[in-house]
Design a protein around this motif. Sequence first.
Motif, mmCIF file in Angstrom:
data_model
loop_
_atom_site.group_PDB
_atom_site.id
_atom_site.type_symbol
_atom_site.label_atom_id
_atom_site.label_comp_id
_atom_site.label_asym_id
_atom_site.label_seq_id
_atom_site.Cartn_x
_atom_site.Cartn_y
_atom_site.Cartn_z
ATOM 1 N N TYR A 37 1.043 -1.658 -0.405
ATOM 2 C CA TYR A 37 -0.105 -0.291 -0.065
ATOM 3 C C TYR A 37 0.234 0.543 -0.102
ATOM 4 C CZ TYR A 37 -4.044 -3.153 0.842
ATOM 5 O OH TYR A 37 -4.733 -4.031 0.923
ATOM 6 N N GLY A 38 2.011 1.408 -0.475
ATOM 7 C CA GLY A 38 3.274 2.249 -0.320
ATOM 8 C C GLY A 38 3.409 2.674 0.838
ATOM 9 N N ILE A 39 2.975 2.252 1.557
ATOM 10 C CA ILE A 39 3.979 2.783 3.098
ATOM 11 C C ILE A 39 5.555 2.299 3.183
ATOM 12 C CG2 ILE A 39 4.329 2.239 6.110
ATOM 13 C CD1 ILE A 39 1.359 1.739 5.750
ATOM 14 N N GLU A 40 6.487 3.254 3.100
ATOM 15 C CA GLU A 40 8.031 2.649 3.684
ATOM 16 C C GLU A 40 8.881 2.231 4.891
ATOM 17 O OE1 GLU A 40 12.600 4.360 1.889
ATOM 18 O OE2 GLU A 40 10.483 6.378 2.262
ATOM 19 N N PHE A 41 9.113 0.897 5.174
ATOM 20 C CA PHE A 41 9.681 0.502 6.136
ATOM 21 C C PHE A 41 10.632 -0.235 6.171
ATOM 22 C CE2 PHE A 41 5.119 -1.478 5.989
ATOM 23 C CZ PHE A 41 4.524 -0.394 6.930
ATOM 24 N N ARG A 42 11.218 0.440 7.084
ATOM 25 C CA ARG A 42 12.807 0.819 7.214
ATOM 26 C C ARG A 42 13.540 -0.117 8.599
ATOM 27 N NH1 ARG A 42 15.960 1.679 2.691
ATOM 28 N NH2 ARG A 42 18.161 2.180 4.199
ATOM 29 N N PHE A 43 13.560 -0.966 7.949
ATOM 30 C CA PHE A 43 14.141 -1.809 8.859
ATOM 31 C C PHE A 43 15.483 -1.738 9.703
ATOM 32 C CE2 PHE A 43 11.349 -4.271 7.010
ATOM 33 C CZ PHE A 43 10.421 -3.560 8.194
#
Length: 385
Positions: free
Chosen positions: A120-126
């Motif tokens: 859905y276009g949310i950017e997750f950075r781990f």
Amino acid sequence: MDPSRHAGRSLDTKAVHGYLGRDPRTGAVSFPIYQSATFAHPALHESTGYAYSRCGNPTVLELENTIALLEGGLKSLAFASGMAAITTLLKSFVPKDRILVSLDLYGGTYRLFKDVYARYGIEFRFVDFTDLDAVRAELTPNTRALFLETPTNPTMQVADLRALSDIAHGNGALLIVDNTFLTCLFQRPFEHGADLVVYSGSKYLCGHNDVTCGFIVLKDDSHLERIFMDYMSEGAALAPFDAWLMLRSLKTLGVRLRRQQESALRIASWLKRHPHVTDVFYVGDPDHPDYALSCRQTDGFGAMISFNVDSNERLLEVLRRVDVITFAESLGGCESLITYPFVQTHGSMPLDIRERLGIGERFLRLSVGMEDADDLIADLEQALA
Ligand SMILES: *Cc1c(COP(=O)(O)O)cnc(C)c1O
């Protein structure tokens, strides 16, 4: 009953009594299960406060108010699982928002972020939240939240909540803490600057391996309207009977966790001396790198221990031989459970991340339960022989 009567009382007392505690109408000491989907209206434009159980139910509300009371928040919302709670929380974000997430994280949350919500276009950075410079390096103007677990699952790293809330707020972002492992008994993230707390209530809060549920706890009303709208619109609410089981569980939260922790302290130090155990990860171990931080920011260490044995053959043998301890996923209940994160809880995490975190083929995670600690040690002894 006036809820202000709780002021000044300890968490144990609040947990035993609940928010209202007794049923105001009948005096029932066990808060009743309102097993009704719908509620009659006295007249047009008049309401008892309830209309339909997806949007609100008296038993569920008593649980929600009790959780908010224990956590020190304004309001909590109960869901059918921890993942349902986290899902609803994610609905507050929009495409192009960036969320920084613990690198070491419950596998199901990792999958929800990477495989479902990234779509859905949310950017997750781990990121590794124990490295504050690494966290700062990932901040961008569209970074809206830091989402973390502490201690982390399953490698037991501890994040500095105050430092991270300062970093988050300096960037206009929220600090969201998954408090499943320690619970409000041992760690209250709001006191260290967190904005939102989420739970898998299926673990320690439930404590009996018999209910799945989850919570979002709100510190104040700044996100209440939005999150409540999603909660009642989507229908992932907890059922009244499960809410009642949870109210029952909460009464013993303090006794359970303190006992589990006491056994965990003994088992961790026993494991450290075992010739076939090469590494032990327990935040209550004075040799743990974050021991001092834990002592500063928490009231306890919990009862989750991870450890490496000396070979994969040994690990497989341990899983075959344990008897008092059950080989099963989940944690936090009366029954001690052992899991093999590499293939179970963290199987959906990419191999390179598992390797970087040290979640390998010799790595086991133990949730210490309520059995006698001597029996647990004897079980481990025969399993590791
Ligand atoms: C289990 C767990 C979840 C997911 O909760 P469910 O109730 O299983 O949906 C989330 N976070 C942590 C830390 C967990 O251990």
